[in-house]
Design a protein around this motif. Sequence first.
Motif, PDB file in Angstrom:
ATOM      1  N   PRO A 118      55.764  23.379  36.952  1.00  0.00           N
ATOM      2  CA  PRO A 118      55.783  22.124  37.672  1.00  0.00           C
ATOM      3  C   PRO A 118      55.454  21.471  38.024  1.00  0.00           C
ATOM      4  CG  PRO A 118      56.956  24.328  38.388  1.00  0.00           C
ATOM      5  CD  PRO A 118      56.019  24.276  38.376  1.00  0.00           C
ATOM      6  N   LYS A 119      55.320  20.168  37.592  1.00  0.00           N
ATOM      7  CA  LYS A 119      54.451  19.062  37.881  1.00  0.00           C
ATOM      8  C   LYS A 119      55.053  18.997  39.859  1.00  0.00           C
ATOM      9  CE  LYS A 119      53.530  17.373  33.604  1.00  0.00           C
ATOM     10  NZ  LYS A 119      53.427  15.530  33.153  1.00  0.00           N
ATOM     11  N   ARG A 146      61.090  15.843  49.807  1.00  0.00           N
ATOM     12  CA  ARG A 146      61.696  14.340  49.266  1.00  0.00           C
ATOM     13  C   ARG A 146      62.923  14.653  48.995  1.00  0.00           C
ATOM     14  NH1 ARG A 146      58.273  14.142  43.906  1.00  0.00           N
ATOM     15  NH2 ARG A 146      56.483  14.458  43.875  1.00  0.00           N
ATOM     16  N   PRO A 147      63.559  14.659  48.439  1.00  0.00           N
ATOM     17  CA  PRO A 147      64.951  13.896  48.448  1.00  0.00           C
ATOM     18  C   PRO A 147      65.376  14.644  47.932  1.00  0.00           C
ATOM     19  CG  PRO A 147      64.450  11.221  47.999  1.00  0.00           C
ATOM     20  CD  PRO A 147      62.692  12.621  47.589  1.00  0.00           C
ATOM     21  N   VAL A 148      66.620  15.160  48.468  1.00  0.00           N
ATOM     22  CA  VAL A 148      67.347  16.787  47.940  1.00  0.00           C
ATOM     23  C   VAL A 148      68.851  16.296  46.958  1.00  0.00           C
ATOM     24  CG1 VAL A 148      68.366  18.656  47.408  1.00  0.00           C
ATOM     25  CG2 VAL A 148      66.375  18.950  49.061  1.00  0.00           C
ATOM     26  N   THR A 149      68.591  15.698  45.580  1.00  0.00           N
ATOM     27  CA  THR A 149      69.886  15.338  45.017  1.00  0.00           C
ATOM     28  C   THR A 149      71.071  17.198  44.765  1.00  0.00           C
ATOM     29  OG1 THR A 149      69.203  15.611  42.959  1.00  0.00           O
ATOM     30  CG2 THR A 149      68.651  13.809  44.115  1.00  0.00           C
ATOM     31  N   LYS A 150      70.472  17.930  44.285  1.00  0.00           N
ATOM     32  CA  LYS A 150      70.928  19.730  44.011  1.00  0.00           C
ATOM     33  C   LYS A 150      71.002  19.985  45.639  1.00  0.00           C
ATOM     34  CE  LYS A 150      70.308  19.168  39.780  1.00  0.00           C
ATOM     35  NZ  LYS A 150      69.266  20.005  38.524  1.00  0.00           N
ATOM     36  N   ARG A 151      72.403  19.968  46.219  1.00  0.00           N
ATOM     37  CA  ARG A 151      71.984  20.399  47.981  1.00  0.00           C
ATOM     38  C   ARG A 151      73.309  21.214  47.721  1.00  0.00           C
ATOM     39  NH1 ARG A 151      74.036  14.790  51.193  1.00  0.00           N
ATOM     40  NH2 ARG A 151      72.750  13.328  50.387  1.00  0.00           N
ATOM     41  N   ARG A 199      61.387  28.979  46.396  1.00  0.00           N
ATOM     42  CA  ARG A 199      60.503  29.343  44.916  1.00  0.00           C
ATOM     43  C   ARG A 199      61.298  28.558  44.142  1.00  0.00           C
ATOM     44  NH1 ARG A 199      55.089  29.543  45.017  1.00  0.00           N
ATOM     45  NH2 ARG A 199      54.431  29.866  43.345  1.00  0.00           N
ATOM     46  N   ASP A 200      60.974  27.323  43.261  1.00  0.00           N
ATOM     47  CA  ASP A 200      61.704  27.414  41.837  1.00  0.00           C
ATOM     48  C   ASP A 200      63.211  27.006  41.893  1.00  0.00           C
ATOM     49  OD1 ASP A 200      59.255  28.996  41.555  1.00  0.00           O
ATOM     50  OD2 ASP A 200      59.939  30.731  40.186  1.00  0.00           O
ATOM     51  N   VAL A 201      63.406  26.901  43.261  1.00  0.00           N
ATOM     52  CA  VAL A 201      65.213  26.458  43.169  1.00  0.00           C
ATOM     53  C   VAL A 201      64.617  24.930  42.569  1.00  0.00           C
ATOM     54  CG1 VAL A 201      67.294  25.095  44.498  1.00  0.00           C
ATOM     55  CG2 VAL A 201      65.823  28.116  44.784  1.00  0.00           C
ATOM     56  N   GLY A 206      63.431  18.167  37.622  1.00  0.00           N
ATOM     57  CA  GLY A 206      62.816  18.172  37.522  1.00  0.00           C
ATOM     58  C   GLY A 206      61.379  18.540  38.488  1.00  0.00           C
ATOM     59  N   VAL A 207      62.694  18.909  39.769  1.00  0.00           N
ATOM     60  CA  VAL A 207      61.552  18.817  40.991  1.00  0.00           C
ATOM     61  C   VAL A 207      61.806  20.632  41.556  1.00  0.00           C
ATOM     62  CG1 VAL A 207      60.297  17.602  43.401  1.00  0.00           C
ATOM     63  CG2 VAL A 207      61.100  16.136  41.681  1.00  0.00           C
TER      64      VAL A 207
END
Length: 383
Positions: A118-119, A146-151, A199-201, A206-207
């Motif tokens: 991931p970038k 970073r902002p979390v949208t997939k809470r 990790r990897d969540v 894309g984040v």
Amino acid sequence: MLAVLTGCTGTTPFFGDDRAPGDAIRIVPEDGAENVGAGTRLGVTVPDGRLERVKVTRIEDAEHQEVPGRIAQDGRSWAPRDSGYRLGLAGRYTVEAVAVDGDGHRSARSTTFTTLVPKDRFIGYFKPENRSTVGTGMIVSFDFNRPVTKRAAVEKAIRITTEPEVEVVGHWFGADRLDFRPATYWEPGTEVTVEVGLRDVEGAPGVYGSQRKKVTFRVGRSQTSLVDARAHTMEVRRDGELVSTVPISAGAEKRTTYNGKMVVSELHEVTRMNGDTVGFGGEYDIKDVPHAIRLTRSGTFLHGNYWESPDIFGSENTSHGCIGLRDVKGGSSDTPAGWFFERTLVGDVVEVVNSADRTVAPDNGLGGWNLDWPRWKAGSALR
């Protein structure tokens, strides 16, 4: 073993066709695949015969981790034991499979593939520290960079267990803050384990998270302190019993102290306090404030005070919103401030009443105890 098995098959056809030995073992993702996504299916199949052994290994930062899996009852396929298994990003996988045909001939196949790097990554800064002993009001708090949208996915990836068992629920404050606490203060002696599986969540499109770690802490004795701004006193209780009543000086009339429950988050033997950092301009700049105990993120401290007359403690409120205890320059354990500092843990609760100010916001420091349990649970993304 695989090399020997492959050599033993020689040019003997496998499964009755003219393919090279091992070709009938089908592995996905395919050999040599790159930038494989986390949601890609991982599996091994054979059209005939049966699988005898499958080993899948994830290699990341020189660490080898085997992926638990099982061969189906009919022997024709292998899949990860966890049906929801997702490939780890930024890693390399090796798959080794051995199969047996109807005539008892063995064949082996080995493949390798790499997963997407991931970038964009996110991490969560959190407290308390590993192996620490904390007060009964400790709140496990994560600040994400970073902002979390997939809470829901992020909250689910953080697992908190306790001994003895108690329900612990998360509460979101905006897109970058997630706190955890039980319904009431922790019981003394509780052992708490925080497993961070970020990790990897995917926290936002894309984040992806980059942390996998385990932290434990222990809840120590119970100490709560009640500051009465009108009476200019602080009652300190241990396990519910009154230990001492300490004279204090709270915020002055136009610079009042917050009401409500505040949790100790930092302890400093000495620190600098500058009015410019909290909106008071150049009204003060004290370079050696002793016995400083942080209560809010916005700058409320309970601290030693050597610059005011000793007569104000217990009789006047003179501060810019902090709670002052009598002290001497350089600090001393023989003063009220030094006595309290030496008996305080991160996680202890200090509650202020009878101030002319509002109740402290639940996200100002570790102020979550100012929300009742139904409102706290309503802030979870999993409910």
